[in-house]
Design a protein around this motif. Structure first.
Motif, PDB file in Angstrom:
ATOM      1  N   LYS A  45       0.825  -1.218   0.000  1.00  0.00           N
ATOM      2  CA  LYS A  45       0.000   0.000   0.000  1.00  0.00           C
ATOM      3  C   LYS A  45       0.860   1.270   0.000  1.00  0.00           C
ATOM      4  O   LYS A  45       0.637   2.190  -0.788  1.00  0.00           O
ATOM      5  CB  LYS A  45      -0.929   0.003   1.228  1.00  0.00           C
ATOM      6  CG  LYS A  45      -1.807  -1.244   1.337  1.00  0.00           C
ATOM      7  CD  LYS A  45      -2.758  -1.184   2.502  1.00  0.00           C
ATOM      8  CE  LYS A  45      -2.089  -1.118   3.862  1.00  0.00           C
ATOM      9  NZ  LYS A  45      -1.273  -2.301   4.213  1.00  0.00           N
ATOM     10  N   SER A  46       1.840   1.312   0.899  1.00  0.00           N
ATOM     11  CA  SER A  46       2.717   2.483   0.938  1.00  0.00           C
ATOM     12  C   SER A  46       3.505   2.619  -0.353  1.00  0.00           C
ATOM     13  O   SER A  46       3.754   3.727  -0.835  1.00  0.00           O
ATOM     14  CB  SER A  46       3.683   2.406   2.121  1.00  0.00           C
ATOM     15  OG  SER A  46       2.970   2.502   3.338  1.00  0.00           O
ATOM     16  N   SER A  47       3.871   1.460  -0.930  1.00  0.00           N
ATOM     17  CA  SER A  47       4.598   1.488  -2.202  1.00  0.00           C
ATOM     18  C   SER A  47       3.751   2.135  -3.290  1.00  0.00           C
ATOM     19  O   SER A  47       4.258   2.904  -4.110  1.00  0.00           O
ATOM     20  CB  SER A  47       4.978   0.071  -2.616  1.00  0.00           C
ATOM     21  OG  SER A  47       5.752  -0.531  -1.597  1.00  0.00           O
ATOM     22  N   PHE A  90       1.719  11.316   5.737  1.00  0.00           N
ATOM     23  CA  PHE A  90       2.648  10.210   5.927  1.00  0.00           C
ATOM     24  C   PHE A  90       2.160   9.255   6.999  1.00  0.00           C
ATOM     25  O   PHE A  90       1.537   9.654   7.976  1.00  0.00           O
ATOM     26  CB  PHE A  90       4.027  10.746   6.294  1.00  0.00           C
ATOM     27  CG  PHE A  90       4.590  11.641   5.242  1.00  0.00           C
ATOM     28  CD1 PHE A  90       5.186  11.115   4.114  1.00  0.00           C
ATOM     29  CD2 PHE A  90       4.491  13.016   5.370  1.00  0.00           C
ATOM     30  CE1 PHE A  90       5.700  11.947   3.133  1.00  0.00           C
ATOM     31  CE2 PHE A  90       5.004  13.848   4.392  1.00  0.00           C
ATOM     32  CZ  PHE A  90       5.602  13.320   3.270  1.00  0.00           C
ATOM     33  N   GLN A  91       2.526   7.978   6.788  1.00  0.00           N
ATOM     34  CA  GLN A  91       2.109   6.937   7.712  1.00  0.00           C
ATOM     35  C   GLN A  91       2.610   7.215   9.128  1.00  0.00           C
ATOM     36  O   GLN A  91       1.876   7.134  10.085  1.00  0.00           O
ATOM     37  CB  GLN A  91       2.661   5.579   7.235  1.00  0.00           C
ATOM     38  CG  GLN A  91       2.184   4.411   8.065  1.00  0.00           C
ATOM     39  CD  GLN A  91       2.426   3.075   7.353  1.00  0.00           C
ATOM     40  OE1 GLN A  91       3.146   2.999   6.371  1.00  0.00           O
ATOM     41  NE2 GLN A  91       1.785   2.043   7.848  1.00  0.00           N
ATOM     42  N   GLY A  92       3.875   7.579   9.245  1.00  0.00           N
ATOM     43  CA  GLY A  92       4.427   7.833  10.585  1.00  0.00           C
ATOM     44  C   GLY A  92       4.220   9.240  11.071  1.00  0.00           C
ATOM     45  O   GLY A  92       4.968   9.706  11.886  1.00  0.00           O
ATOM     46  N   ALA A 166      -2.938   9.713   1.221  1.00  0.00           N
ATOM     47  CA  ALA A 166      -2.919   9.651   2.685  1.00  0.00           C
ATOM     48  C   ALA A 166      -2.647   8.229   3.132  1.00  0.00           C
ATOM     49  O   ALA A 166      -3.364   7.298   2.772  1.00  0.00           O
ATOM     50  CB  ALA A 166      -4.245  10.157   3.241  1.00  0.00           C
ATOM     51  N   ASP A 167      -1.564   8.061   3.910  1.00  0.00           N
ATOM     52  CA  ASP A 167      -1.167   6.731   4.369  1.00  0.00           C
ATOM     53  C   ASP A 167      -1.598   6.574   5.824  1.00  0.00           C
ATOM     54  O   ASP A 167      -0.989   7.141   6.718  1.00  0.00           O
ATOM     55  CB  ASP A 167       0.347   6.580   4.225  1.00  0.00           C
ATOM     56  CG  ASP A 167       0.764   5.115   4.114  1.00  0.00           C
ATOM     57  OD1 ASP A 167      -0.074   4.243   4.395  1.00  0.00           O
ATOM     58  OD2 ASP A 167       1.935   4.866   3.746  1.00  0.00           O
ATOM     59  N   GLU A 168      -2.656   5.824   6.045  1.00  0.00           N
ATOM     60  CA  GLU A 168      -3.187   5.612   7.402  1.00  0.00           C
ATOM     61  C   GLU A 168      -3.417   6.922   8.145  1.00  0.00           C
ATOM     62  O   GLU A 168      -2.851   7.115   9.226  1.00  0.00           O
ATOM     63  CB  GLU A 168      -2.212   4.746   8.215  1.00  0.00           C
ATOM     64  CG  GLU A 168      -1.734   3.526   7.477  1.00  0.00           C
ATOM     65  CD  GLU A 168      -2.448   2.261   7.924  1.00  0.00           C
ATOM     66  OE1 GLU A 168      -3.461   2.370   8.658  1.00  0.00           O
ATOM     67  OE2 GLU A 168      -2.014   1.177   7.504  1.00  0.00           O
TER      68      GLU A 168
END
Ligand code: ATP
Ligand code: MG
Lengths: 229, 366
Positions: A45-47, A90-92, A166-168
């Motif tokens: 997914k992030s990729s 970002f996810q983080g 949008a990642d998470e």
């Protein structure tokens, strides 16, 4: 303001560690459409967001961001496109430690050569919309994880991007807040015609999505309405 | 400098640490520069202030104040060379004597013809004239409380120097004060065995015009002709002193560059996630490099200024008589060099900004 991926594959690592992170992915997000991508950890997914956001060059395939072919432009142009056309969550969560919440947003026009002072109004409005106006002067270490996430979302919308990735975005939020944020992203997409991709594990926000796709081992498939949830 | 400025404020403890190192380094540089200028003053200020542009030394000894010997014939030959407008003998010798209070005095005796262009102008008292009259440097007057009318007795040759005048500026040679004497007095002191040495001197001082050729003039008169500045190296210890100080300064500049470089290397590595994030947000390499170098320049300039101000204060407290002189040019240059070399060190380190991958902003194992 559309996002089109055609037959995109991405191989990461090499030798025995080689991973096919994306496997012949086709994805078309129309202007004003907000889609969700769900799938297990490590499925790619992030990729997907990385290649769509011009941060990673796919092994093969074509990507058009707002009609611009990423494979046809150079690094500098890709950097510029990231700055001007893409909003990333970002996810983080990823905020700069020395900047206040407001400055996290003002940084973007500054990167683009626009005097940040002229953008204060918009930045303040966005913080208001994510419920962070009262903490605009706090630095990341003075905010909770969820609060940081909300600032990150406001930042992604700051430059009026053509595409939001949008990642998470709601991983650190409670249900009510998650729903609000999902609604915000969806409203923004519908109102400004932004093509929006939301990677999520959070079933409670799927209601706000126009479509839901599933990622498994790098393969992206559309879910039929019946299989949602 | 949107981020760099805020980082400076946010991590001020860390930057203050580096800044104070740079400030201390600047102080050391400024003090060393003062010391170097002071030592040079102490060693050759009398030669530096000679009203001659070239000096001719005995060709067999070369440019050595302590060994060169010339005679009147050499002076005459040089005076006749093309481009030479004036030539006069100069005797140079280190002597010791006893002051009026019985204390020992080291001094450099400069013998000149009282009617030549080398004759000193006394700021107090009279110039050279009488057979035993000498004009002394104010440093001699201050240090040994010798004044006009006093006598300095040279024990070894049993001669008396009568102080008739005091120079306006300090004149030193070989770290001792200078006394100008008529060349005949100088010859009596230097060659006490009588007639044998009566037309000798150490070197020939020249005033020249455009057409002057030092090499030709030198071979015609059997001398080595050098500019006044080049002759400094002929003073005993001069090359060693300046060489040592220059080496210390070079090492300090190097240390400064490496220290600043190391600081920014660590800082850049620690900031890697932020740099990746900024790149992901669309910051170009040029923007990030400008930001980082601007930050380095700001901290270096501020620290160097602090160091400069503090060392000027310290310099004012150094007792008179110590070989120490503040010359604004070299001092500012030293400060600027600290900044420039620090910036070079920083540039070497922040270069690696360009290799940071924006992908790290996505988090995870990447
Ligand atoms: N730099 C890399 N080198 C090799 N393999 C990598 C690299 N980065 C990611 N991968 C692999 O690529 C695959 C897809 O990773 P990706 O981060 O896209 O997953 P994800 O769906 O976002 O997972 P999560 O939900 O945990 O964030 C994973 O198997 C991962 O281990
Ligand atoms: Mg992921």
């Amino acid at each position: 303001m559309t996002l089109d991926l055609t037959d995109v594959s991405l191989t990461l690592g090499d030798g025995a560690d080689e991973v096919r992170a994306l496997d012949h992915v086709d994805l078309h997000v129309a202007a004003g459409e907000v889609i969700a991508v769900v799938g297990p950890s490590g499925s790619g997914k992030s990729s997907l967001l990385a290649v769509a956001g011009a941060m990673l060059t796919p092994t093969s395939g074509t990507i058009l961001v707002d009609g611009v072919d990423l494979g046809a432009i150079d690094d500098a142009a890709r950097t510029r496109l990231r700055r001007e056309r893409v909003g990333f969550v970002f996810q983080g969560v990823n905020l700069l430690p020395s900047l206040t919440a407001l400055e996290q947003l003002l940084l973007l026009p500054h990167l683009d050569g626009v005097r940040p002072a002229t953008q204060r109004q918009r930045a303040a409005e966005l913080l208001e919309r994510v419920g962070m106006a009262h903490k605009a002067d706090r630095r990341p270490h003075e905010l909770s994880g969820g609060e940081r996430q909300r600032v990150g979302i406001a930042r992604a919308l700051m430059v009026r991007p053509a595409v939001v990735l949008a990642d998470e975005p709601t991983s650190a939020l409670d249900q009510a807040r998650s729903a609000e944020i999902a609604a915000l992203l969806a409203d923004q997409a519908h109102a400004d015609g932004v093509a929006t991709v939301v990677v999520t594990h959070d079933p409670s926000i799927l209601d706000h999505m126009d479509r839901v796709l599933t990622m498994a081992d790098g393969v992206l498939t559309e879910r039929t309405p019946a299989t949602i949830r | 400098m949107f981020v760099a400025r805020r980082d400076l404020r946010f991590a001020k403890g860390r930057f203050a640490l580096m800044g104070s190192v740079v400030a201390l380094l600047t102080m050391l540089m400024v003090l060393l520069t003062g010391l170097a200028a002071g030592l040079v003053d102490d060693n050759i200020s009398a030669v530096r202030d000679l009203p001659a542009d070239h000096l001719a030394f005995d060709a067999t000894t070369g440019v050595r104040f302590s060994q060169s010997v010339v005679d009147d014939a050499t002076v005459a030959t040089l005076a006749a060379q093309p481009g030479v407008s004036d030539a006069a003998p100069l005797g140079n010798a280190l002597v010791n004597g006893t002051g009026p209070d019985g204390a020992g005095i080291d001094l450099a005796l400069f013998g000149v013809e009282p009617d030549s262009f080398l004759a000193p102008t006394a700021a107090q008292g009279d110039g050279l004239g009488g057979a035993d009259g000498v004009v002394i440097s104010p440093t001699l007057a201050d240090k040994h409380d010798v004044g006009i009318g006093d006598t300095i007795h040279l024990d070894r040759v049993d001669a008396d120097l009568q102080v008739v005048g005091v120079l306006g500026d300090d004149a030193n040679y070989g770290h001792v004060p200078v006394a100008y004497a008529p060349i005949d007095l100088w010859r009596r002191v230097t060659y006490p065995m009588g007639d044998e040495g009566t037309d000798k001197a150490t070197l020939v001082a020249l005033r020249t015009t455009d057409g002057f050729d030092p090499t030709a003039a030198g071979s015609a008169s059997d001398t080595t002709v050098v500019t006044r500045t080049a002759s400094f190296a002929g003073s005993p210890g001069y090359a060693e002193e300046t060489g040592t100080l220059t080496m210390i300064k070079c090492f300090l500049y190097l240390i400064g560059a490496v220290l600043v470089g190391a600081f920014f290397a660590v800082w850049t590595v620690q900031r890697k996630p932020e740099i990746g994030l900024l790149k992901a947000l669309g910051a170009s390499n040029a923007y990030l490099l400008r930001d980082a170098l601007g930050q380095a320049l700001a901290i270096l300039t501020m620290s160097a200024l602090v160091g400069l101000v503090v060392s000027l204060g310290l310099g004012a407290m150094i007792p008179n008589g110590a070989p120490f002189a503040f010359v604004p040019g070299p001092v500012l240059l030293a400060g600027a060099a600290v900044v420039a070399l620090g910036l070079l060190g920083a540039a070497m380190s922040v270069r690696r900004i360009t290799s940071v991958d924006p992908l790290i902003a996505l988090g995870g194992a990447r």
